[in-house]
Design a protein around this motif. Structure first.
Motif, mmCIF file in Angstrom:
data_model
loop_
_atom_site.group_PDB
_atom_site.id
_atom_site.type_symbol
_atom_site.label_atom_id
_atom_site.label_comp_id
_atom_site.label_asym_id
_atom_site.label_seq_id
_atom_site.Cartn_x
_atom_site.Cartn_y
_atom_site.Cartn_z
ATOM 1 N N MET A 170 -36.531 117.609 83.572
ATOM 2 C CA MET A 170 -36.046 116.858 82.321
ATOM 3 C C MET A 170 -36.958 115.673 82.181
ATOM 4 S SD MET A 170 -32.680 115.304 80.892
ATOM 5 C CE MET A 170 -32.625 113.996 81.963
ATOM 6 N N CYS A 171 -37.022 114.938 83.346
ATOM 7 C CA CYS A 171 -37.891 113.879 83.371
ATOM 8 C C CYS A 171 -39.322 113.821 83.131
ATOM 9 C CB CYS A 171 -37.577 113.204 84.757
ATOM 10 S SG CYS A 171 -36.058 112.403 85.146
ATOM 11 N N VAL A 172 -40.007 115.103 83.569
ATOM 12 C CA VAL A 172 -41.076 115.480 83.249
ATOM 13 C C VAL A 172 -41.528 115.658 81.684
ATOM 14 C CG1 VAL A 172 -43.021 117.001 83.349
ATOM 15 C CG2 VAL A 172 -41.741 116.433 85.319
ATOM 16 N N ARG A 173 -40.611 115.989 81.257
ATOM 17 C CA ARG A 173 -40.656 116.486 79.701
ATOM 18 C C ARG A 173 -40.508 115.307 79.038
ATOM 19 N NH1 ARG A 173 -37.880 121.557 76.875
ATOM 20 N NH2 ARG A 173 -38.375 121.164 74.468
ATOM 21 N N ILE A 174 -39.615 114.364 79.201
ATOM 22 C CA ILE A 174 -39.298 113.100 78.621
ATOM 23 C C ILE A 174 -40.701 112.103 78.801
ATOM 24 C CG2 ILE A 174 -37.927 110.883 78.668
ATOM 25 C CD1 ILE A 174 -35.656 112.670 79.191
ATOM 26 N N LEU A 175 -41.043 112.074 79.905
ATOM 27 C CA LEU A 175 -42.131 111.077 80.289
ATOM 28 C C LEU A 175 -43.330 112.028 79.354
ATOM 29 C CD1 LEU A 175 -41.796 110.655 84.047
ATOM 30 C CD2 LEU A 175 -41.599 109.119 82.162
ATOM 31 N N ASP A 176 -43.630 112.998 79.251
ATOM 32 C CA ASP A 176 -44.582 113.835 78.396
ATOM 33 C C ASP A 176 -44.318 113.364 77.103
ATOM 34 O OD1 ASP A 176 -46.989 115.700 78.077
ATOM 35 O OD2 ASP A 176 -45.345 116.671 77.015
ATOM 36 N N GLU A 177 -43.190 113.433 76.564
ATOM 37 C CA GLU A 177 -42.813 113.201 75.046
ATOM 38 C C GLU A 177 -43.217 111.655 74.641
ATOM 39 O OE1 GLU A 177 -38.870 114.384 74.689
ATOM 40 O OE2 GLU A 177 -39.682 116.750 74.480
ATOM 41 N N GLU A 222 -48.170 95.043 84.701
ATOM 42 C CA GLU A 222 -48.831 95.864 83.566
ATOM 43 C C GLU A 222 -48.231 97.430 83.474
ATOM 44 O OE1 GLU A 222 -50.257 94.636 80.956
ATOM 45 O OE2 GLU A 222 -49.999 92.474 81.704
ATOM 46 N N LEU A 223 -47.508 97.851 82.561
ATOM 47 C CA LEU A 223 -46.883 98.894 82.452
ATOM 48 C C LEU A 223 -47.473 99.640 81.339
ATOM 49 C CD1 LEU A 223 -43.248 98.276 83.334
ATOM 50 C CD2 LEU A 223 -45.088 98.813 84.995
ATOM 51 N N ASP A 224 -47.453 101.144 81.521
ATOM 52 C CA ASP A 224 -47.641 101.884 80.236
ATOM 53 C C ASP A 224 -46.253 102.600 79.754
ATOM 54 O OD1 ASP A 224 -50.607 102.073 80.574
ATOM 55 O OD2 ASP A 224 -50.045 102.751 82.501
ATOM 56 N N GLY A 225 -45.321 102.380 80.550
ATOM 57 C CA GLY A 225 -43.717 102.927 80.038
ATOM 58 C C GLY A 225 -42.806 102.353 81.053
ATOM 59 N N PHE A 226 -41.743 102.340 80.401
ATOM 60 C CA PHE A 226 -40.298 101.799 81.207
ATOM 61 C C PHE A 226 -39.321 102.681 81.088
ATOM 62 C CE2 PHE A 226 -36.386 99.267 81.120
ATOM 63 C CZ PHE A 226 -36.605 98.959 82.626
ATOM 64 N N ILE A 282 -35.915 108.648 74.722
ATOM 65 C CA ILE A 282 -36.834 107.896 74.301
ATOM 66 C C ILE A 282 -36.286 106.940 73.203
ATOM 67 C CG2 ILE A 282 -38.992 107.791 73.326
ATOM 68 C CD1 ILE A 282 -39.694 110.540 74.318
ATOM 69 N N LEU A 283 -36.389 105.642 73.434
ATOM 70 C CA LEU A 283 -35.652 104.740 72.594
ATOM 71 C C LEU A 283 -36.671 104.184 71.319
ATOM 72 C CD1 LEU A 283 -33.539 102.800 75.183
ATOM 73 C CD2 LEU A 283 -32.992 104.790 74.025
ATOM 74 N N LYS A 284 -35.964 103.585 70.397
ATOM 75 C CA LYS A 284 -36.869 102.875 69.412
ATOM 76 C C LYS A 284 -36.457 101.345 69.226
ATOM 77 C CE LYS A 284 -37.399 107.027 66.256
ATOM 78 N NZ LYS A 284 -37.147 107.609 64.814
ATOM 79 N N ILE A 302 -44.445 99.210 74.225
ATOM 80 C CA ILE A 302 -44.362 100.061 75.525
ATOM 81 C C ILE A 302 -43.227 100.845 75.283
ATOM 82 C CG2 ILE A 302 -44.186 100.053 77.819
ATOM 83 C CD1 ILE A 302 -45.505 97.275 77.993
ATOM 84 N N PRO A 303 -43.632 102.260 75.506
ATOM 85 C CA PRO A 303 -42.436 103.526 75.685
ATOM 86 C C PRO A 303 -41.280 103.091 76.376
ATOM 87 C CG PRO A 303 -44.656 104.347 75.575
ATOM 88 C CD PRO A 303 -45.157 102.963 75.922
ATOM 89 N N ALA A 304 -40.312 103.148 76.008
ATOM 90 C CA ALA A 304 -38.909 102.699 76.932
ATOM 91 C C ALA A 304 -38.113 104.115 76.894
ATOM 92 C CB ALA A 304 -38.573 101.587 76.585
ATOM 93 N N VAL A 305 -37.609 104.271 78.101
ATOM 94 C CA VAL A 305 -36.525 105.539 77.955
ATOM 95 C C VAL A 305 -35.279 105.256 78.638
ATOM 96 C CG1 VAL A 305 -36.400 107.829 79.265
ATOM 97 C CG2 VAL A 305 -38.426 106.979 78.314
ATOM 98 N N GLN A 306 -34.360 105.836 78.256
ATOM 99 C CA GLN A 306 -32.904 105.412 78.876
ATOM 100 C C GLN A 306 -32.221 106.765 79.352
ATOM 101 O OE1 GLN A 306 -30.830 103.188 79.969
ATOM 102 N NE2 GLN A 306 -29.085 102.842 78.715
ATOM 103 N N LEU A 307 -32.221 106.717 80.742
ATOM 104 C CA LEU A 307 -31.578 107.968 81.240
ATOM 105 C C LEU A 307 -30.018 107.698 81.602
ATOM 106 C CD1 LEU A 307 -34.303 109.324 83.750
ATOM 107 C CD2 LEU A 307 -33.889 109.987 81.289
ATOM 108 N N LEU A 308 -29.308 108.037 80.467
ATOM 109 C CA LEU A 308 -27.727 107.659 80.643
ATOM 110 C C LEU A 308 -27.165 108.606 79.644
ATOM 111 C CD1 LEU A 308 -25.812 105.655 82.071
ATOM 112 C CD2 LEU A 308 -26.006 104.244 79.906
ATOM 113 N N ASN A 309 -25.752 108.514 79.487
ATOM 114 C CA ASN A 309 -25.144 109.358 78.406
ATOM 115 C C ASN A 309 -25.582 111.131 78.675
ATOM 116 O OD1 ASN A 309 -24.115 107.328 77.152
ATOM 117 N ND2 ASN A 309 -25.805 106.944 76.252
#
Length: 378
Positions: free
Chosen positions: A120-127, A259-263, A286-288, A309-316
């Motif tokens: 799932m993490c691979v898929r989310i990072l890809d998205e 320097e990051l490409d995502g968080f 993936i958050l807005k 920068i793309p940001a993701v929350q792994l919760l819920n």
């Protein structure tokens, strides 16, 4: 095909435009047709391997090996598996301990241990648009040790560099065993060559990221077990960082990540979600950008989103599992590569186009008159 379509349209003059009841009946029939057509389209859909299928398989397999190693190490240290860990994966903590910060539920923690979480993490990072060679930062709480591992395994499988911080405190059934905390688990996996990166830094976690709500503090100020954890981490060169100012804590982390490409924020560490404004605690994936003005209470998620920068929350976990087709709190483990997270659904385009064509013609017939409708359909 036109003859077949015309057969669908009522004969005998159609629905008189002056007859309101006739028009309503026609719309009702159209609604029934669309419901049946939608069901047919859904039933004839086929599963196709996700474009990142091979990397997802690799990530899940990596996570499985990590969990096997951690289970063996846990047992070697004389720490029995919790009775709630009926999958016997070995990462489930206990209901309460001196480093427990908040209440957690075993169902979510059990679900997070499924190796498909790495897929799932691979898929989310890809998205999120992340790819090989990119760098992501991550803020880990101790509440979901399996998700922490899942993200590292996903990054390693995708060739993404990850810089992450880990926390000692954890909610119940997370990594709340003082004898084997989340930072120690990650260091162990790194030392065993199972993951590419160890924590860049460690904090106490909990309230203020200073462990202020750990049960050991709250009940008589007993911090002996916490001090033992700190001593062990210091021997690994990871002395826990304690910064009183929340705003300075967030700034320190951003400097550490570089320097990051995502968080990615995993769990509910206050440095990631923000202080007082708990909006991001209710979100996942993936958050807005919320569009709210940045303040001294803004967490890492909000800071990076504002930078574009793309940001993701792994919760819920319930909602994440629903979105990515993973069983929530399964009674047994599915074979890697078989659950819905590895696949995307495709539907027959000709059937979709035919449905749209019929619906369009039906509406013309109802509102433009029988003659015009038949003329266009022919």
């Amino acid at each position: 095909m036109a003859g077949g379509i015309l057969n669908v349209i009522p004969k005998g003059g159609g629905f008189d435009l002056a007859d309101r009841n006739g028009t309503i009946k026609g719309l009702a029939l159209l609604l029934v047709f669309l419901i049946l057509a939608s069901a047919a389209i859904k039933m004839t859909g086929t599963n196709v391997r996700h474009d990142r299928y091979e990397e997802m398989i690799e990530a899940a397999s990596r996570m499985e090996k990590c969990e096997e190693a951690l289970k063996a190490e846990r047992l070697r240290r004389g720490i029995p598996l919790d009775k709630e860990d009926y999958l016997e994966i070995g990462l489930l903590g206990c209901s309460s301990s001196s480093i427990t910060t908040t209440v957690g539920v075993p169902e979510a923690k059990r679900t997070s241990m499924v190796p498909d979480m790495a897929a799932m993490c691979v898929r989310i990072l890809d998205e999120a648009g992340l790819k090989k060679g990119d760098t992501i930062g991550a803020c880990y709480s101790g509440s979901f040790p399996a998700l922490n591992i899942a993200l590292v395994c996903a990054a390693d499988s995708m060739g993404i560099h990850i810089v992450y911080t880990a926390a000692i405190g954890a909610s119940s059934y997370g990594a709340n065993l003082p004898e084997f905390t989340s930072p120690e688990m990650l260091c162990f996996l790194y030392e065993q060559g199972l993951i590419s990166t160890k924590p860049a830094a460690v904090t106490l976690g909990g309230d203020g990221d200073l462990g202020q709500n750990m049960i050991g503090y709250l009940l008589g100020g007993d911090d002996r077990e916490l001090n033992a954890v700190i001593d062990r981490l210091e021997q690994k060169g990871l002395k826990p960082i304690q910064i009183e100012s929340y705003e300075e804590n967030v700034k320190w982390r951003m400097q550490l990540y570089g320097e990051l490409d995502g968080f990615v924020n995993v769990g509910g560490n206050v440095a990631g979600t923000g202080r007082y404004n708990r909006e991001y605690m209710q979100k996942q994936g993936i958050l807005k950008d919320s569009g709210m003005r940045l303040s001294e209470n803004s967490g890492l998620l909000e800071q990076y989103l504002r930078k574009g920068i793309p940001a993701v929350q792994l919760l819920n976990l319930k909602r994440l599992c629903l979105e990515y087709h993973i069983a929530y709190d399964p009674v047994s483990l599915e074979k890697i590569g078989t659950s819905g997270v590895y696949y995307t659904k495709t539907y027959a385009k000709p059937l979709i186009l035919l449905t749209v064509f019929i619906a369009f013609g039906w509406l013309l017939y109802l509102f433009k008159g029988k003659d015009m409708g038949i003329k266009i359909l022919k």
